[in-house]
Design a protein around this motif. Structure first.
Motif, PDB file in Angstrom:
ATOM      1  N   LEU A  21       0.832  -1.203   0.000  1.00 17.99           N
ATOM      2  CA  LEU A  21       0.000   0.000   0.000  1.00 17.99           C
ATOM      3  C   LEU A  21       0.866   1.253   0.000  1.00 17.99           C
ATOM      4  CD1 LEU A  21      -2.737   1.386   0.052  1.00 17.99           C
ATOM      5  CD2 LEU A  21      -2.692   1.198   2.555  1.00 17.99           C
ATOM      6  N   ALA A  22       1.911   1.256   0.801  1.00 16.37           N
ATOM      7  CA  ALA A  22       2.814   2.415   0.839  1.00 16.37           C
ATOM      8  C   ALA A  22       3.436   2.635  -0.537  1.00 16.37           C
ATOM      9  CB  ALA A  22       3.902   2.207   1.885  1.00 16.37           C
ATOM     10  N   ARG A  23       3.881   1.554  -1.147  1.00 16.47           N
ATOM     11  CA  ARG A  23       4.509   1.637  -2.477  1.00 16.47           C
ATOM     12  C   ARG A  23       3.515   2.200  -3.500  1.00 16.47           C
ATOM     13  NH1 ARG A  23       9.166  -0.387  -3.824  1.00 16.47           N
ATOM     14  NH2 ARG A  23       9.296  -1.726  -1.983  1.00 16.47           N
ATOM     15  N   LEU A  24       2.290   1.694  -3.496  1.00 18.25           N
ATOM     16  CA  LEU A  24       1.268   2.174  -4.419  1.00 18.25           C
ATOM     17  C   LEU A  24       0.965   3.651  -4.179  1.00 18.25           C
ATOM     18  CD1 LEU A  24      -0.914   1.695  -6.609  1.00 18.25           C
ATOM     19  CD2 LEU A  24      -2.449   1.025  -4.732  1.00 18.25           C
ATOM     20  N   ALA A  25       0.788   4.024  -2.906  1.00 18.79           N
ATOM     21  CA  ALA A  25       0.478   5.415  -2.581  1.00 18.79           C
ATOM     22  C   ALA A  25       1.609   6.349  -2.995  1.00 18.79           C
ATOM     23  CB  ALA A  25       0.195   5.551  -1.087  1.00 18.79           C
ATOM     24  N   LEU A  26       2.845   5.924  -2.816  1.00 16.66           N
ATOM     25  CA  LEU A  26       3.990   6.743  -3.219  1.00 16.66           C
ATOM     26  C   LEU A  26       4.024   6.906  -4.740  1.00 16.66           C
ATOM     27  CD1 LEU A  26       6.647   5.278  -0.793  1.00 16.66           C
ATOM     28  CD2 LEU A  26       5.926   7.686  -0.866  1.00 16.66           C
ATOM     29  N   VAL A  72       9.809  11.364  -4.601  1.00 17.47           N
ATOM     30  CA  VAL A  72       8.772  10.455  -4.098  1.00 17.47           C
ATOM     31  C   VAL A  72       8.823   9.134  -4.869  1.00 17.47           C
ATOM     32  CG1 VAL A  72       6.275  10.104  -3.868  1.00 17.47           C
ATOM     33  CG2 VAL A  72       7.297  12.302  -3.246  1.00 17.47           C
ATOM     34  N   LEU A  73       9.015   9.227  -6.179  1.00 18.17           N
ATOM     35  CA  LEU A  73       9.121   8.007  -6.986  1.00 18.17           C
ATOM     36  C   LEU A  73      10.345   7.197  -6.569  1.00 18.17           C
ATOM     37  CD1 LEU A  73       7.823   6.408  -9.277  1.00 18.17           C
ATOM     38  CD2 LEU A  73       9.290   7.674 -10.866  1.00 18.17           C
ATOM     39  N   ALA A  74      11.438   7.871  -6.274  1.00 24.36           N
ATOM     40  CA  ALA A  74      12.646   7.160  -5.829  1.00 24.36           C
ATOM     41  C   ALA A  74      12.378   6.409  -4.528  1.00 24.36           C
ATOM     42  CB  ALA A  74      13.802   8.151  -5.660  1.00 24.36           C
ATOM     43  N   VAL A  75      11.652   7.029  -3.612  1.00 21.93           N
ATOM     44  CA  VAL A  75      11.323   6.361  -2.346  1.00 21.93           C
ATOM     45  C   VAL A  75      10.434   5.146  -2.619  1.00 21.93           C
ATOM     46  CG1 VAL A  75      10.107   6.599  -0.132  1.00 21.93           C
ATOM     47  CG2 VAL A  75      11.565   8.459  -0.965  1.00 21.93           C
ATOM     48  N   GLY A  76       9.469   5.303  -3.508  1.00 25.53           N
ATOM     49  CA  GLY A  76       8.493   4.241  -3.765  1.00 25.53           C
ATOM     50  C   GLY A  76       8.983   3.100  -4.625  1.00 25.53           C
ATOM     51  N   THR A  77      10.126   3.274  -5.283  1.00 23.79           N
ATOM     52  CA  THR A  77      10.604   2.215  -6.179  1.00 23.79           C
ATOM     53  C   THR A  77      11.879   1.532  -5.667  1.00 23.79           C
ATOM     54  OG1 THR A  77      11.784   3.860  -7.522  1.00 23.79           O
ATOM     55  CG2 THR A  77       9.562   3.205  -8.257  1.00 23.79           C
ATOM     56  N   VAL A  89       8.071  12.003   3.430  1.00 28.02           N
ATOM     57  CA  VAL A  89       7.093  12.284   2.372  1.00 28.02           C
ATOM     58  C   VAL A  89       5.739  12.624   2.992  1.00 28.02           C
ATOM     59  CG1 VAL A  89       5.804  11.278   0.439  1.00 28.02           C
ATOM     60  CG2 VAL A  89       8.276  10.931   0.601  1.00 28.02           C
ATOM     61  N   ILE A  90       5.329  11.848   3.968  1.00 34.61           N
ATOM     62  CA  ILE A  90       4.051  12.110   4.644  1.00 34.61           C
ATOM     63  C   ILE A  90       4.075  13.500   5.271  1.00 34.61           C
ATOM     64  CG2 ILE A  90       2.547  11.434   6.560  1.00 34.61           C
ATOM     65  CD1 ILE A  90       3.524   8.490   5.987  1.00 34.61           C
ATOM     66  N   GLY A  91       5.155  13.832   5.949  1.00 34.93           N
ATOM     67  CA  GLY A  91       5.284  15.148   6.574  1.00 34.93           C
ATOM     68  C   GLY A  91       5.260  16.275   5.554  1.00 34.93           C
ATOM     69  N   ALA A  92       5.973  16.087   4.453  1.00 33.11           N
ATOM     70  CA  ALA A  92       5.994  17.106   3.397  1.00 33.11           C
ATOM     71  C   ALA A  92       4.604  17.272   2.787  1.00 33.11           C
ATOM     72  CB  ALA A  92       7.015  16.739   2.323  1.00 33.11           C
ATOM     73  N   ASN A  93       3.906  16.171   2.593  1.00 32.76           N
ATOM     74  CA  ASN A  93       2.551  16.250   2.042  1.00 32.76           C
ATOM     75  C   ASN A  93       1.609  16.984   2.989  1.00 32.76           C
ATOM     76  OD1 ASN A  93       3.117  15.024  -0.392  1.00 32.76           O
ATOM     77  ND2 ASN A  93       2.441  13.007   0.242  1.00 32.76           N
ATOM     78  N   GLY A 127      -3.573  15.429   0.758  1.00 40.00           N
ATOM     79  CA  GLY A 127      -3.920  14.885   2.069  1.00 40.00           C
ATOM     80  C   GLY A 127      -4.340  13.427   1.976  1.00 40.00           C
ATOM     81  N   GLY A 128      -5.051  13.092   0.911  1.00 38.11           N
ATOM     82  CA  GLY A 128      -5.439  11.694   0.681  1.00 38.11           C
ATOM     83  C   GLY A 128      -4.229  10.807   0.458  1.00 38.11           C
ATOM     84  N   PHE A 129      -3.263  11.302  -0.308  1.00 34.69           N
ATOM     85  CA  PHE A 129      -2.024  10.537  -0.499  1.00 34.69           C
ATOM     86  C   PHE A 129      -1.312  10.347   0.842  1.00 34.69           C
ATOM     87  CE2 PHE A 129      -1.858  12.201  -5.059  1.00 34.69           C
ATOM     88  CZ  PHE A 129      -2.368  11.031  -5.588  1.00 34.69           C
ATOM     89  N   ALA A 130      -1.246  11.412   1.642  1.00 36.10           N
ATOM     90  CA  ALA A 130      -0.589  11.318   2.956  1.00 36.10           C
ATOM     91  C   ALA A 130      -1.291  10.282   3.831  1.00 36.10           C
ATOM     92  CB  ALA A 130      -0.567  12.681   3.642  1.00 36.10           C
ATOM     93  N   ALA A 131      -2.610  10.258   3.796  1.00 40.44           N
ATOM     94  CA  ALA A 131      -3.364   9.294   4.602  1.00 40.44           C
ATOM     95  C   ALA A 131      -3.079   7.866   4.135  1.00 40.44           C
ATOM     96  CB  ALA A 131      -4.862   9.596   4.535  1.00 40.44           C
ATOM     97  N   LEU A 132      -3.092   7.645   2.837  1.00 43.41           N
ATOM     98  CA  LEU A 132      -2.784   6.308   2.304  1.00 43.41           C
ATOM     99  C   LEU A 132      -1.356   5.902   2.662  1.00 43.41           C
ATOM    100  CD1 LEU A 132      -4.326   6.297  -1.278  1.00 43.41           C
ATOM    101  CD2 LEU A 132      -4.982   4.855   0.647  1.00 43.41           C
ATOM    102  N   GLN A 133      -0.445   6.848   2.550  1.00 47.90           N
ATOM    103  CA  GLN A 133       0.953   6.559   2.883  1.00 47.90           C
ATOM    104  C   GLN A 133       1.099   6.231   4.359  1.00 47.90           C
ATOM    105  OE1 GLN A 133       2.419  10.213   1.281  1.00 47.90           O
ATOM    106  NE2 GLN A 133       2.525   9.409  -0.801  1.00 47.90           N
TER     107      GLN A 133
END
Length: 140
Positions: A21-26, A72-77, A89-93, A127-133
């Motif tokens: 889920l974290a990977r998808l959200a990122l 963000v893509l680098a973190v997620g991949t 990333v969550i904090g920045a979002n 905010g939705g991305f941050a919540a999913l992350q």
């Protein structure tokens, strides 16, 4: 009843967590942010009259968004998602959400009604991305 290989793998995944889920959200965040950045850069002269936000603001924001999307893509991949990077990333979002709402409420950029609505919709999306992350982080 004998346990199947699938049951053991599913049980192990629940016990150790998963970063799916974290990977998808990122990745979704990176794509949406990147597209937004491209739009601000490519369409700034059109969007300035629609949003009421000058190109002098849109160009640096667009460039920032493109760079942020790459990060963000680098973190997620990565092979393994860094919890620290994900929390950053969550904090920045969340910071983006707060600052966006401050801009709308204060009228700092004097956006049009459409521009103000866009800023609010964009902040809710982030905010939705941050919540999913965050949920993804808890599942890791």
């Amino acid at each position: 009843m004998a346990s199947t290989q699938y049951d053991r793998v599913a049980s192990d995944a629940r016990a150790t967590g998963t970063d799916g889920l974290a990977r998808l959200a990122l990745k979704l965040d990176a794509v949406a942010t990147g597209l937004n950045g491209v739009a601000y850069l490519a369409l700034a002269t059109v969007l300035d009259s629609v949003f009421g936000v000058t190109t002098a603001v849109q160009y640096p924001v667009g460039a920032f968004l493109l760079l942020y999307a790459v990060g963000v893509l680098a973190v997620g991949t990565r092979k393994e998602i860094s919890r620290t990077a994900l929390m950053a990333v969550i904090g920045a979002n969340l910071l983006w959400v707060v600052l966006s709402l401050v801009v709308v409420v204060s009228g700092a950029l004097a956006p049009t009604g459409v521009g103000a609505a866009w800023i609010v919709v964009q902040s809710l999306t982030v905010g939705g991305f941050a919540a999913l992350q965050y949920v993804g982080l808890k599942r890791m």
